[in-house]
Design a protein around this motif. Structure first.
Motif, short mmCIF file in Angstrom:
data_model
loop_
_atom_site.label_atom_id
_atom_site.label_comp_id
_atom_site.label_asym_id
_atom_site.label_seq_id
_atom_site.Cartn_x
_atom_site.Cartn_y
_atom_site.Cartn_z
N ALA A 194 -38.21 4.46 -16.44
CA ALA A 194 -38.33 3.04 -16.79
C ALA A 194 -39.77 2.61 -17.04
CB ALA A 194 -37.72 2.19 -15.68
N ALA A 195 -40.73 3.44 -16.66
CA ALA A 195 -42.14 3.12 -16.91
C ALA A 195 -42.49 3.27 -18.39
CB ALA A 195 -43.04 4.02 -16.07
N LYS A 196 -41.61 3.92 -19.16
CA LYS A 196 -41.86 4.09 -20.59
C LYS A 196 -41.57 2.80 -21.35
CE LYS A 196 -42.50 8.42 -19.60
NZ LYS A 196 -43.88 8.94 -19.43
N ASP A 197 -42.05 2.72 -22.56
CA ASP A 197 -41.77 1.56 -23.41
C ASP A 197 -40.27 1.44 -23.66
OD1 ASP A 197 -42.97 -0.44 -25.58
OD2 ASP A 197 -41.31 0.68 -26.49
N GLY A 198 -39.72 0.24 -23.47
CA GLY A 198 -38.28 0.04 -23.58
C GLY A 198 -37.71 0.38 -24.94
N SER A 199 -38.40 0.00 -25.99
CA SER A 199 -37.92 0.29 -27.35
C SER A 199 -37.96 1.79 -27.63
CB SER A 199 -38.76 -0.46 -28.39
OG SER A 199 -38.62 -1.86 -28.23
N LEU A 200 -39.03 2.42 -27.18
CA LEU A 200 -39.19 3.85 -27.44
C LEU A 200 -38.17 4.67 -26.65
CD1 LEU A 200 -40.92 5.76 -29.09
CD2 LEU A 200 -42.45 6.00 -27.13
N ILE A 201 -37.88 4.27 -25.41
CA ILE A 201 -36.91 5.03 -24.62
C ILE A 201 -35.52 4.94 -25.22
CG2 ILE A 201 -36.10 3.31 -22.93
CD1 ILE A 201 -37.25 6.87 -22.08
N ARG A 202 -35.20 3.80 -25.85
CA ARG A 202 -33.92 3.66 -26.54
C ARG A 202 -33.86 4.56 -27.78
NH1 ARG A 202 -33.93 -0.82 -23.52
NH2 ARG A 202 -31.89 -1.77 -23.04
N LEU A 203 -34.96 4.63 -28.49
CA LEU A 203 -35.01 5.53 -29.64
C LEU A 203 -34.88 6.98 -29.19
CD1 LEU A 203 -37.87 3.93 -31.78
CD2 LEU A 203 -35.42 3.94 -32.30
N ALA A 204 -35.52 7.31 -28.07
CA ALA A 204 -35.46 8.67 -27.55
C ALA A 204 -34.03 9.05 -27.17
CB ALA A 204 -36.38 8.82 -26.34
N LYS A 205 -33.31 8.12 -26.53
CA LYS A 205 -31.91 8.38 -26.15
C LYS A 205 -31.06 8.63 -27.39
CE LYS A 205 -28.15 8.62 -23.66
NZ LYS A 205 -27.72 7.70 -22.60
N ALA A 206 -31.22 7.80 -28.39
CA ALA A 206 -30.46 7.96 -29.63
C ALA A 206 -30.80 9.27 -30.32
CB ALA A 206 -30.71 6.78 -30.56
N ALA A 207 -32.08 9.64 -30.30
CA ALA A 207 -32.51 10.87 -30.95
C ALA A 207 -31.93 12.09 -30.25
CB ALA A 207 -34.04 10.95 -30.96
N ILE A 208 -31.95 12.11 -28.92
CA ILE A 208 -31.44 13.26 -28.18
C ILE A 208 -29.93 13.39 -28.37
CG2 ILE A 208 -31.04 14.17 -25.86
CD1 ILE A 208 -33.83 13.18 -25.12
N ASN A 209 -29.21 12.26 -28.33
CA ASN A 209 -27.77 12.33 -28.60
C ASN A 209 -27.49 12.84 -30.01
OD1 ASN A 209 -27.23 11.35 -26.07
ND2 ASN A 209 -26.15 9.51 -26.74
N GLY A 210 -28.37 12.46 -30.92
CA GLY A 210 -28.16 12.85 -32.32
C GLY A 210 -28.33 14.33 -32.58
N ILE A 211 -29.07 15.04 -31.72
CA ILE A 211 -29.25 16.49 -31.91
C ILE A 211 -28.36 17.31 -30.99
CG2 ILE A 211 -31.63 16.21 -32.75
CD1 ILE A 211 -32.56 17.23 -29.96
N ASP A 212 -27.46 16.63 -30.26
CA ASP A 212 -26.55 17.35 -29.36
C ASP A 212 -25.70 18.33 -30.17
OD1 ASP A 212 -25.11 18.01 -27.06
OD2 ASP A 212 -25.21 15.94 -26.35
N PRO A 213 -25.62 19.60 -29.75
CA PRO A 213 -24.86 20.58 -30.53
C PRO A 213 -23.35 20.39 -30.47
CG PRO A 213 -25.68 21.57 -28.50
CD PRO A 213 -26.31 20.21 -28.61
N VAL A 214 -22.85 19.63 -29.50
CA VAL A 214 -21.41 19.40 -29.37
C VAL A 214 -21.14 17.91 -29.37
CG1 VAL A 214 -19.40 19.66 -27.87
CG2 VAL A 214 -21.06 21.52 -28.05
N ASP A 215 -20.15 17.48 -30.15
CA ASP A 215 -19.71 16.09 -30.13
C ASP A 215 -18.80 15.95 -28.91
OD1 ASP A 215 -18.42 13.65 -30.42
OD2 ASP A 215 -18.25 13.80 -32.59
N VAL A 216 -19.36 15.46 -27.80
CA VAL A 216 -18.61 15.45 -26.55
C VAL A 216 -17.40 14.54 -26.59
CG1 VAL A 216 -20.59 16.12 -25.16
CG2 VAL A 216 -20.13 13.69 -25.55
N ARG A 217 -17.46 13.48 -27.40
CA ARG A 217 -16.32 12.57 -27.47
C ARG A 217 -15.14 13.22 -28.16
NH1 ARG A 217 -20.66 8.49 -29.70
NH2 ARG A 217 -21.05 10.49 -30.67
#
Length: 258
Positions: A194-217
């Motif tokens: 949470a010490a990270k920039d709020g906007s950047l941490i949201r972008l990071a979450k979206a980016a990591i989900n976007g490179i996930d090798p398996v569509d978990v849903r």
């Protein structure tokens, strides 16, 4: 009893599940959990969510008793949809989710922690999928995110559990601590995130989900189809009829440690 949200410090939200005696969630509970996680992630003041539970165990999966006392397949459909919704809410949460796990983490609990971004566990925590003993299938998608492929298969087929320390050795548990320190340790990790920039941490979450090798849903939804098949053919009822009380089943699962 139910699902509650608290804010122990700036940038951190704690979503707590409390369904005595063993946190086996009814259909409504899964949807309430999903809504709470989504709401916390959507709050622009929140930069990390901690998913925690009251009681002796983190999660014992779906409420089998609710399924037994409900005529037809209404409860089954509700539980499957509710689990899907809750798992997706954790995975899609706009900010990272840290799971704080104590005691048993079984069935649906694996779906929750398998979709979390990080796991902090108490030294008494055990993880497993007793689905085959309960006339169900599913969440192998999420167990595969915690252990290597062949170990996942052996655990799935045997319904055995693994300890927090074993998962720590595999790298899927961030830290193992005494139970009394669990929430403190989870919030400590959340605080660092949470010490990270709020906007950047949201972008990071979206980016990591976007490179996930398996569509978990989609992968989990595929698994759920076989649960329906087992129910329609009567296989699930035959197995579920031999299933004991929640208290007895949790005790049995904890005894089946690797």
């Amino acid at each position: 009893m139910g699902v509650s949200t608290s804010a122990p410090e700036d940038g951190v939200a704690v979503v707590t599940v409390d369904f005595p005696p063993v946190n086996a969630l009814p259909v409504r509970g899964w949807y309430d959990l999903a809504a709470a996680v989504r709401a916390a992630g959507a709050d622009q003041e929140v930069r990390c969510v901690v998913l925690a539970a009251e009681g002796r165990g983190f999660n014992a999966g779906v409420d089998i008793k609710e399924m037994r006392r409900t005529a037809g397949h209404t409860a089954l459909v509700g539980a499957n949809r509710g689990c899907y919704d809750a798992f997706a809410a954790v995975y899609d949460c706009e900010v990272p989710v840290v799971a704080a796990v104590q005691g048993f983490c079984l069935g649906g609990g694996i779906g929750l922690v398998g979709n979390a971004d990080a796991i902090v566990a108490a030294d008494d925590a055990v993880f497993g999928l007793p689905e085959l003993d309960r006339g169900a299938l599913g969440a192998a998608t999420h167990l595969a995110r915690l252990v290597p492929q062949h170990l996942m298969r052996a655990l799935y087929y045997t319904s055995r559990t693994v300890t927090a320390e074993e998962l720590h050795r595999h790298g899927s548990v961030w830290r193992v601590v005494p139970r009394v320190q669990l929430l403190e340790a989870a919030v400590e990790l959340a605080r660092e995130i949470a010490a990270k920039d709020g906007s950047l941490i949201r972008l990071a979450k979206a980016a990591i989900n976007g490179i996930d090798p398996v569509d978990v849903r989609r992968s989990y939804r595929f698994e759920q189809g076989f649960t329906f098949e087992a129910n329609l053919t009567g296989v699930a009822d035959r197995v579920r009829d031999t299933f004991g009380t929640d208290r007895e089943s949790v005790g049995t699962d904890q005894e089946r440690r690797s």
